[in-house]
Design a protein around this motif. Structure first.
Motif, PDB file in Angstrom:
ATOM      1  N   GLY A 166       0.810  -1.210   0.000  1.00 14.06           N
ATOM      2  CA  GLY A 166       0.000   0.000   0.000  1.00 14.06           C
ATOM      3  C   GLY A 166       0.843   1.258   0.000  1.00 14.06           C
ATOM      4  N   TYR A 183      -4.050   3.826   1.582  1.00  7.37           N
ATOM      5  CA  TYR A 183      -4.724   2.748   0.837  1.00  7.37           C
ATOM      6  C   TYR A 183      -3.864   1.497   0.944  1.00  7.37           C
ATOM      7  N   TYR A 185      -3.769  -2.941  -0.185  1.00  6.05           N
ATOM      8  CA  TYR A 185      -4.336  -4.157  -0.774  1.00  6.05           C
ATOM      9  C   TYR A 185      -3.798  -5.355  -0.003  1.00  6.05           C
ATOM     10  N   SER A 204      -9.385  -4.771  -0.373  1.00  9.44           N
ATOM     11  CA  SER A 204      -8.908  -3.396  -0.533  1.00  9.44           C
ATOM     12  C   SER A 204      -9.368  -2.593   0.673  1.00  9.44           C
ATOM     13  N   VAL A 206      -9.229   1.355   2.739  1.00  7.32           N
ATOM     14  CA  VAL A 206      -8.922   2.784   2.851  1.00  7.32           C
ATOM     15  C   VAL A 206      -9.049   3.163   4.309  1.00  7.32           C
TER      16      VAL A 206
END
Length: 214
Positions: A166, A183, A185, A204, A206
């Motif tokens: 990320g 962010y 992954y 995913s 945030v």
């Protein structure tokens, strides 16, 4: 005679005033030397809290039947700790660990499926623009997946292990407090959570956070 005394007194008074004036000029203190404030640095230990949203995708493969997919989306809340080293050229390297709780349970036909806790240990590399630190991070991650069905007597948990990558930005609002946006992954890999049922998970995420630098 009076004029002579007056003239002598005036000369003595003038000399005294001149001496006092010279002393006054001599005793004027020197101007204070300007001292530069120390430059801000990201080096050192830190800790914080974070929250956000996660979009978890699950692929379920049943032996001899086929596969299906299901989304497990929901909120995330947790915390992080880490340590940074900052170099003279502005580059920053560090290590960070975090632990979160996921609210992403889905229910169907009396069966509850989801993940609860997740965590990671990551290396970080970034560049500091004074109080803004732009970074990338990668490392190991894990999450606990579960399947529960009280009618069938099923209550199974499996820890999925995988990798995470990320990027984010930390911004120092004071010398000891910073805000974060990130962010990430997560690929948690796959496991047989119950015999014959293989589950593959990826996510995913945030997040935003508030940290304290020690």
């Amino acid at each position: 005679m009076f004029k002579t005394i007056a003239l002598a007194s005036a000369l003595v008074l003038s000399a005294s005033v001149s001496a006092m004036a010279a002393d006054a000029v001599y005793e004027v203190p020197a101007a204070p030397v300007a001292v530069d404030a120390p430059a801000f640095t990201w080096a050192g230990a830190y800790a914080g809290v974070q929250g956000g949203a996660g979009w978890l995708d699950g692929t379920f493969g049943l032996a001899g039947v086929g596969s299906a997919t299901q989304d497990f989306d929901g909120g995330i809340v947790g915390g992080f700790v880490g340590y940074n080293w900052q170099f003279s050229n502005g580059f920053v390297a560090g290590i960070e660990g975090d632990l979160d709780y996921n609210f992403n349970e889905e229910s169907a036909l009396g069966t509850d499926i989801g993940t609860d806790w997740s965590g990671s240990v990551r290396g970080r590399v970034g560049y500091a623009f004074d109080r803004a630190l732009v970074y990338g991070a990668a490392g190991w991650t894990a999450t606990n997946g579960y399947v529960k069905n009280s009618a069938l007597g099923i209550d199974e948990n499996e820890v999925f292990n995988g990798w995470t990558v990320g990027a984010g930005v930390d911004f120092a609002v004071t010398d000891n407090m910073f805000l974060r946006g990130e962010y990430r992954y997560n690929d948690f890999g796959d496991k047989d959570i119950v015999p014959g049922l293989n589950v593959d998970l990826d996510q995913s995420v945030v997040k935003v956070g508030l940290g304290v630098k020690f």
